[in-house]
Enzyme design. Structure first.
Site, PDB file in Angstrom:
ATOM      1  N   HIS A  54      -6.349  -4.801  -1.280  1.00 30.03           N
ATOM      2  CA  HIS A  54      -5.477  -4.909  -2.452  1.00 30.03           C
ATOM      3  C   HIS A  54      -5.238  -6.344  -2.915  1.00 30.03           C
ATOM      4  O   HIS A  54      -4.107  -6.733  -3.232  1.00 30.03           O
ATOM      5  CB  HIS A  54      -4.147  -4.208  -2.181  1.00 30.03           C
ATOM      6  N   HIS A 110      -9.560   1.800  -4.248  1.00 29.74           N
ATOM      7  CA  HIS A 110      -8.610   0.808  -4.801  1.00 29.74           C
ATOM      8  C   HIS A 110      -8.707  -0.501  -4.002  1.00 29.74           C
ATOM      9  O   HIS A 110      -7.691  -1.121  -3.719  1.00 29.74           O
ATOM     10  CB  HIS A 110      -7.212   1.430  -4.732  1.00 29.74           C
ATOM     11  N   HIS A 121       2.836   5.867  -7.144  1.00 31.50           N
ATOM     12  CA  HIS A 121       2.460   5.307  -5.844  1.00 31.50           C
ATOM     13  C   HIS A 121       2.983   6.231  -4.743  1.00 31.50           C
ATOM     14  O   HIS A 121       4.202   6.439  -4.655  1.00 31.50           O
ATOM     15  CB  HIS A 121       3.031   3.897  -5.673  1.00 31.50           C
ATOM     16  N   ASP A 141      -1.560   5.639  -6.166  1.00 30.99           N
ATOM     17  CA  ASP A 141      -2.230   4.440  -5.656  1.00 30.99           C
ATOM     18  C   ASP A 141      -1.618   3.951  -4.346  1.00 30.99           C
ATOM     19  O   ASP A 141      -0.456   4.237  -4.039  1.00 30.99           O
ATOM     20  CB  ASP A 141      -2.093   3.294  -6.675  1.00 30.99           C
TER      21      ASP A 141
HETATM   22 ZN   LIG Z   1      -2.309  -0.862  -6.114  1.00 29.18          ZN
END
Ligand SMILES: [Zn+2]
Length: 299
Positions: A124, A120, A222, A69
């Site tokens: 954010h 995503h 991540h 992500d």
């Molecule tokens: Zn995230």
């Protein structure tokens, strides 16, 4: 004779160059590789990932789906891509649209190297702190940015209809809206906790322990985290050594099969959000939190 020797030497040289080129791109049996590709139709939408939802993808024992992500990041994503390439592994990158816009070459490299591009949001935000219209706008802006950058054009719907909520902070209304648009919602079955400060080795051990315990699952990492980029080469070798298999996920026509959560299941992310959101709301005084993160809990 002299001439023959020369010819043989030249042939050996050419053969040597050819095998070096093959070794760079082909996948030998000692690499982790991709065990299978799971084609997923998102028609009617779905939500998967035991951390948030009572079902997940129907993975076999020791099968793992790697997801990253928040990228791309020029500092860390190149190392992540190199590690995946070294082991012939394909992953899914859930992009933040504005990060994609800031580094389009890295997104195109992800596409060129056969990875799946998921979405995503654009900036954010924790969508549960926004009103529904604002939340939809950020999601749609993310879809458009990701597609424009990855594929050179954006249609009415995202090319890869895979979405993950920042901080897993979904709402019933947004889940219903995304499903009505045939978008698959991905939570996670386990995560690396790489938003916490850890050495690469600590992170690798944590992930391995969690994987051994869960036996399979959608793993959240991540590609923006130093420790993740640093430990990934060794983690992938460990996965190979311990018999884990990588499953690549791609959108397509096959109706997905799901596994149900065991009896007594509860949402771990809801429990975290219940603690963190009141604090965030207070901090932002009811105003728009913009890119509010959940630093000590979940990203
Ligand atoms: Zn995230």
């Amino acid at each position: 004779m002299q001439q023959l020797r020369l010819i043989v030497a030249s042939l050996c040289l050419i053969a040597g160059l050819a095998s070096a080129a093959t070794a760079d791109t082909a996948c030998s049996a000692d690499k982790l590789g991709v065990a299978r590709t799971l084609v997923l139709s998102t028609k009617g939408g779905f939500e998967v990932g035991f951390k948030s939802y009572p079902r997940s993808l129907d993975l076999a024992d020791h099968e793992v789906v790697l997801t990253f992500d928040d990228g791309p990041s020029p500092k860390t994503t190149p190392a992540v891509l190199a590690a995946l390439r070294q082991e012939c592994v394909k992953a899914t990158f859930f992009l933040i649209g504005r990060n994609a816009a800031a580094d389009p070459a890295l997104v195109r490299r992800e596409v060129a190297e056969g990875h799946t591009i998921g979405n995503h949001t654009y900036s954010h935000p924790i969508l549960r702190l926004l009103n529904d219209a604002e939340a939809r706008r950020d999601i749609e802006r993310g879809f458009a940015a990701d597609d424009e950058i990855a594929y050179g054009n954006a249609g009415m719907e995202p090319k890869t209809p895979f979405f993950r909520f920042p901080g897993f902070a979904d709402t019933l209304a947004l889940v219903a809206w995304l499903k009505s648009r045939d978008i698959g919602i991905f939570g996670a079955d386990l995560w690396a906790s790489d938003w916490l400060k850890m050495t690469p080795d600590e992170e690798r051990q944590l992930v391995l322990g969690r994987l051994e315990k869960a036996g399979r699952g959608i793993l959240l990492l991540h590609d923006t985290k130093q420790s993740t980029a640093a430990m990934l080469p060794a983690l992938l070798r460990d996965l190979k050594a311990r018999g884990f298999k990588i499953v690549r996920i791609v959108p397509g026509d096959a109706k997905p099969a799901f596994r149900k959560a065991p009896p007594g299941w509860t949402s771990e992310t809801e429990a975290i959000l219940a603690k963190v959101l009141p604090e965030l709301r207070a901090r932002h005084g009811g105003g728009t939190p913009g890119a509010a993160h959940l630093p000590e809990s979940v990203e």
